[in-house]
Each structure stands twice: as structure tokens, then as C-alpha cells.
Design an enzyme around this catalytic site. Structure first.
Site, mmCIF file in Angstrom:
data_model
loop_
_atom_site.group_PDB
_atom_site.id
_atom_site.type_symbol
_atom_site.label_atom_id
_atom_site.label_comp_id
_atom_site.label_asym_id
_atom_site.label_seq_id
_atom_site.Cartn_x
_atom_site.Cartn_y
_atom_site.Cartn_z
ATOM 1 C CB SER A 108 56.835 60.146 113.542
ATOM 2 O OG SER A 108 57.102 59.104 112.675
ATOM 3 C CG ASP A 125 57.522 58.964 108.044
ATOM 4 O OD1 ASP A 125 57.077 58.176 108.906
ATOM 5 O OD2 ASP A 125 58.214 59.969 108.329
ATOM 6 N NE ARG A 126 59.556 55.541 112.100
ATOM 7 C CZ ARG A 126 60.288 55.327 113.170
ATOM 8 N NH1 ARG A 126 60.235 54.146 113.766
ATOM 9 N NH2 ARG A 126 61.049 56.275 113.668
ATOM 10 C CG ASP A 169 54.851 60.594 110.137
ATOM 11 O OD1 ASP A 169 55.079 59.410 110.482
ATOM 12 O OD2 ASP A 169 55.761 61.385 109.808
ATOM 13 C CE LYS A 173 60.790 57.540 108.541
ATOM 14 N NZ LYS A 173 61.467 58.690 109.171
HETATM 15 C C1 VG1 Z 1 64.134 57.753 114.814
HETATM 16 C C2 VG1 Z 1 64.752 56.746 113.871
HETATM 17 C C3 VG1 Z 1 65.254 57.438 112.618
HETATM 18 C C4 VG1 Z 1 64.096 58.212 111.979
HETATM 19 C C5 VG1 Z 1 63.474 59.150 112.994
HETATM 20 C C6 VG1 Z 1 62.245 59.830 112.454
HETATM 21 O O1 VG1 Z 1 65.098 58.690 115.214
HETATM 22 O O2 VG1 Z 1 65.805 56.056 114.494
HETATM 23 O O3 VG1 Z 1 65.781 56.476 111.743
HETATM 24 O O4 VG1 Z 1 64.569 58.956 110.886
HETATM 25 O O5 VG1 Z 1 63.081 58.431 114.153
HETATM 26 O O6 VG1 Z 1 61.314 58.890 112.003
HETATM 27 P P1 VG1 Z 1 65.856 58.607 116.630
HETATM 28 O O7 VG1 Z 1 66.689 59.852 116.703
HETATM 29 O O8 VG1 Z 1 64.822 58.499 117.694
HETATM 30 O O9 VG1 Z 1 66.676 57.360 116.575
HETATM 31 V V1 VG1 Z 1 59.665 59.224 112.091
HETATM 32 O O10 VG1 Z 1 58.866 58.045 111.313
HETATM 33 O O11 VG1 Z 1 59.604 59.588 113.678
HETATM 34 O O12 VG1 Z 1 59.486 60.728 111.240
HETATM 35 CO CO CO Z 2 57.029 58.645 110.805
#
Ligand code: VG1
Ligand code: CO
Length: 542
Positions: free
Chosen positions: A114, A282-283, A280, A377
């Protein structure tokens, strides 16, 4: 000629999926047997893949295609009927989710770390998605992890790689590999949800758009949809060609890592609308001319205005946010009479609410927004919903924000990240804070007074599953709030995330860091971050 081989192996410690799949340094994944052990454990954890159809794709980072070739050989050796793969191994996460759904696949494997950087010395990741297109829930990731702890062998097909460069279906051992255009199905879905004529009219009226794909997977999607189908000027999508190391950058769409975009948007004569997406896809980051929109505010604005887009014209069934996400969307839900759910961090917790028709829109403070159109997302979706709303309202982003705050008040919000802290220090900090929770209510903290303190626990309203210890949430008298938790996506040490918010009903023009100063001081008094970590301030402020 292909032959199936059974290779003896033994458990590799630490293959435990986190917030979003298994993420490790790329070189860890490239160790002999590391990927193979985890993939076999996916097959074993989900009860085997005989006769199943899977979708496989990734964000194109270093090691993407090599990993996909291994996965295809392991799928063939374990009896899968068909694997649908994006051309050259490319699929954005939301496009993979959509493909699983529209093709009725049994599940999918998505290769991505990601927003984490990519390359031989950076990060790689893998996760499994279910037949609804969403990330495997904890019960399934627990079963996969358990399989990694007892694995004794994996099955793999020997022989040549599959050709992923040419669209079409071909036999691969006893299995079929179907290579598809990664963009086509996704673009069709977007055309169903949004008023492309209205958006095209806006984008061809002299309106300036800048979409920063950050050298990641959304480039091809954004060029096709924004430039080709919606008429944005050629070159509106920048950094559009996916690169294995994301041009050496962090493909994380926030004001820190998308600084070029921020600079352009705040420059005199800058574009009217700016957006970016992550590794990826999704953000999303949304920024108007001189007006950055925080992800929490973006979720609230989308919830308040989604019915302006055809796909949501009949209104929303409900909304959901991750617990650390600001309460801005709660105010919209209350005003509109919709239910609003607060879940633990990670998109997998939204799946049941979306499947059950309890929520239509979901979002996280980390720049993730999405709806029931897929089960991930979706960065470009959020951009298109924003553009649809702007095209109908005929207003600037800044004017939309001003109207929104005038109606609902402004929730000042910021996240402070302390990265790569020593794991022991981070665990001690959280343990000490957790230990103090019972006695915090009524206590002063800086200039504030604690109203309540808890370690967030979530009971899924659909299946009753419980996720505990999901982050410390402290509320202060007067409505401010802070949340502290450790990241579950990092690959080095620990990352402490501190989420700060304060509601203001009438004063909308403050700098968030200034507006949040009392909360920042209060959390320091309660958690002693500076003293414990030796850091004078956060590494990243978003
Ligand atoms: C982070 C974000 C979380 C998101 C996750 C995956 O997780 O805070 O909101 O769902 O990344 O997003 P963490 O555990 O590091 O806080 V992505 O765009 O990496 O699939
Ligand atoms: Co992502």
C-alpha cells in the site's frame, strides 16, 4: 511440460497478518520459501482451493510479478480451476475487489504494501480477500496464521512462467490463467455510479484538475477515466506511470508525501482541484485551490452530499468510520437521521456492515473512503464522487467546506506519527497508559480534564465477533478526544499514532495544530511521549 512438486518446509516465525495483510521488507519475502509458506498457509487456512476461481494482482511494486508467478504455480498445483490476473500483474486494490465480485470469484490475493515505499530494500505485502471482495476478517487471518505455524510442505508446479503480458485465457498446467485489462471492469463500474456527463462538462469548461498518481497503480486508471472518458486535459494526471519503487518516494497521499501537489494547489494560479492516491489505489487525498481537505472532513462532506451522484440518489443506509477517525461524520449522520458505526482500524471491519446493508459509506482518517460498490476503500471513487458533487453544486472546494462547517461545525483534527520507535519503548508506553485508564476520569491533564478513558473494544453487530485492545480512547470535558494506538502495517520497529480532535461550533479559520494545542498538551501529560521516546515531536503530522 509442467509437473507438480511437493516441497518439504517448516514454519517461519512472524507470518502474522496485521491491519491489512502480511507486510515485511521485500528481501524477507524474497527469502527461499517465505512467500511459498505464506501462500500455502492461505490455501490451508481457507480450506483449500480445489476447483476455485481466484483473482490475483498487485500494485506493480518491485517483486510483484515474480510473486504472482509463484502464486500462479502454487494455485495450479493445489487444484484451482482458474486464476484471473490483471495484465502484467497489475490490479489496484479496489479493482481487484470489484473483479472478485463481478466475476463471482471465490476470493483473491492482492500483492501490495500500500502506502509503504517499494523496492528491494523497502516493503512488500500480501493479503487474501473473500468472495465478497473484502479483506479476510480476523477469524480467517487467524486461521491462516495458525497454518503458518504448522506448515510442513507446499505444493508448486514446475515449468515455465505464465505470460501475463497478453490479454486472453490460456491453460497453465491443469488450471486456466485468464489475463484481463486491469482498468476495464473498474471504469465500467464508475460510469454506473457517477454522472459522467456532468463531470465532463465541468472538466472541459476550463476547470484545472491535477491528479498525482505518485508513480503508483492508479496512473493507468486515472488516465483512462479522468483524461480519456471525462475530458480532463492531457497531462492532468501526473506521475502516471507505475514504477517498481514509486519513483523513490512514499506513495502515501498526504500533505507530507504529496508535497509537490500541495505546493501546486497553494501556488497563485494553481489548479482548481487536486487529488492523489496511494501505492495500491485505495487511498485518496482531496485538495482544492488553497484548501486541503482532511480525510475525516472529506468523509463527512461525502456523507452529506452523496445523494447528488446517481449511484447514491436514493440516500445512504448508514455510515461507518474507524474509531480514530474524527466525529465530523457522526454530526452529519445525526442531522440526517442515519445510523453511524465506529469500528476498529482496518477496512476488514467494514465488510459485514456493507454486506448487511447497514452502512453505505465508510471511511478512515488515513485517507480511505469507500462505499458498498466494492469491499475495499477506493481512491479514485472518492475523487469521482467529489467531482460529481462539485459539478452539481458548481462551487469551489473551499466554498463547499465553508458551507459544511457552517451547517455542522468544524472538527479540528490531526494525526501525529512517531515512527520506528523501539518496540519495547512503544509497548511500555501503551502498557503504562492502559494501566492508568481506570483512574483517569475526572483527572486534570494539561489544561483539560479527562471525562472518560477506555481501551476500545468492538463487537461486530452482524456476527457478534469481538475485537479488543484496538486503541486507547480518552475523552475530555468539553468534547475533545485523543486516541493512541500502535500501527499494524509497519515493517520496522513500532509506529505510535496519536489522533487528536476538538470540535468548534463557530470558529472555522484556525490552524489545526494551534486549535489542537490543549489536546496535544493533555496527551503529553497523560502518556509522556517525549520522555519515553526521547523524541521532541512527531515524525509525520497529517
Ligand atoms: C494504516 C491506517 C489504517 C488503514 C491501514 C491500511 O494502518 O491507519 O487506517 O486501514 O493502514 O491501509 P495502521 O495499522 O498502520 O495504522 V493501506 O492503504 O495500507 O491498505
Ligand atoms: Co492502500
Amino acid at each position: 511440460m509442467t509437473t507438480q512438486t511437493r516441497i518439504a518446509t517448516q514454519p517461519i516465525p512472524g507470518q502474522k497478518p496485521g491491519t491489512s495483510g502480511l507486510r515485511k521488507k521485500t528481501r524477507v519475502f524474497m527469502q527461499p520459501g517465505y512467500l511459498e509458506n505464506f501462500v500455502q498457509s492461505i490455501w490451508d487456512g481457507i480450506g483449500g482451493i480445489v476447483g476455485k476461481t481466484l483473482v490475483v494482482g498487485g500494485d506493480g511494486r518491485f517483486f510483484n510479478e515474480a510473486a504472482i508467478q509463484t502464486i500462479l504455480k502454487m494455485a495450479a498445483a493445489s487444484g484451482a480451476a482458474r486464476v484471473i490476473v490483471g495484465q502484467n500483474g497489475f490490479l489496484s486494490t479496489p479493482a481487484a475487489s470489484n473483479l472478485i465480485r463481478v466475476r463471482g470469484a471465490d476470493g483473491g490475493v492482492i500483492l501490495s504494501a500500500s502506502h509503504n515505499p517499494g523496492g528491494p530494500d523497502e516493503d512488500f505485502g500480501i493479503k487474501y480477500n473473500m468472495s465478497n471482495g473484502g479483506p479476510a476478517p480476523e477469524g480467517v487471518t487467524d486461521a491462516i496464521f495458525a497454518a503458518t505455524e504448522t506448515i510442513a510442505h507446499y505444493d508448486i508446479q514446475e515449468g515455465p512462467d505464465a505470460d501475463l503480458s497478453v490479454i486472453g485465457e490460456r491453460p497453465f498446467g491443469a488450471m486456466t490463467v485468464e489475463v484481463v485489462d486491469p482498468v476495464a471492469e473498474y471504469a465500467t463500474l464508475m460510469e454506473k455510479l457517477f454522472d459522467f456527463n456532468a463531470i465532463r462538462a465541468l472538466l472541459t469548461s476550463g476547470y484545472q484538475l491535477r491528479f498525482d498518481a505518485m508513480h503508483a497503480i492508479t496512473g493507468p486508471y486515472a488516465v483512462e477515466i479522468l483524461e480519456r472518458r471525462l475530458g480532463a486535459a492531457p497531462g492532468s494526471v501526473v506521475n502516471a506511470v507505475p514504477s517498481p519503487d514509486f519513483g523513490g518516494g512514499h506513495p502515501d497521499p498526504n500533505p507530507v508525501w504529496a508535497k509537490d501537489l500541495m505546493d501546486a494547489m497553494y501556488a497563485p494560479g494553481g489548479p482548481d482541484f487536486g487529488a492523489a492516491s496511494d501505492g495500491d489505489g485505495d487511498r485518496n487525498m482531496i485538495v482544492g485551490k488553497g484548501c486541503y481537505v482532511t480525510p475525516s472532513d472529506s468523509l463527512a462532506v461525502l456523507a452529506a452530499n452523496a445523494q447528488l451522484a446517481p449511484g447514491y440518489a436514493s440516500g445512504l443506509k448508514g455510515v461507518a468510520r474507524s474509531m480514530p477517525t474524527s466525529c465530523a461524520v457522526d454530526r452529519v449522520a445525526e442531522a440526517r437521521g442515519m445510523p453511524c458505526y465506529a469500528t476498529p482500524t482496518g477496512w476488514k471491519f467494514f465488510g459485514n456492515l456493507l454486506d448487511a446493508g447497514m452502512a453505505t459509506l465508510c471511511g478512515e482518517e488515513s485517507a480511505g473512503t469507500g462505499s458498498d460498490h466494492v469491499r475495499e476503500k477506493d481512491g479514485l471513487w472518492a475523487v469521482l464522487l467529489w467531482l460529481n458533487i462539485l459539478a452539481v453544486k458548481k462551487q469551489s472546494v473551499a466554498a463547499v467546506m465553508a458551507d459544511h462547517w457552517a451547517e455542522f461545525g468544524r472538527t479540528y483534527y490531526s494525526r501525529h506519527d512517531y515512527e520506528a520507535i523501539e518496540t519495547g519503548v512503544a509497548n511500555d508506553l501503551m502498557a503504562a497508559l492502559r494501566g492508568s485508564l481506570g483512574s483517569l476520569a475526572g483527572k486534570p491533564a494539561g489544561d483539560l480534564v479527562v471525562e472518560s478513558a477506555e481501551d476500545f473494544s468492538y463487537t461486530d453487530p452482524v456476527d457478534g465477533s469481538v475485537a479488543s485492545k484496538q486503541g486507547v480512547q480518552i475523552r475530555f470535558e468539553g468534547g475533545a478526544r485523543v486516541v493512541l494506538r500502535l500501527s499494524g502495517t509497519g515493517t520496522e520497529g513500532a509506529t505510535l499514532r496519536v489522533y487528536l480532535e476538538r470540535f468548534d461550533p463557530s470558529d472555522f479559520g484556525q490552524d489545526p495544530q494551534v486549535a489542537l494545542t490543549p489536546v496535544i498538551k493533555a496527551v503529553e501529560a497523560l502518556a509522556g511521549i517525549a520522555a519515553r521516546t526521547g523524541r521532541s515531536g512527531p515524525d509525520v503530522i497529517t
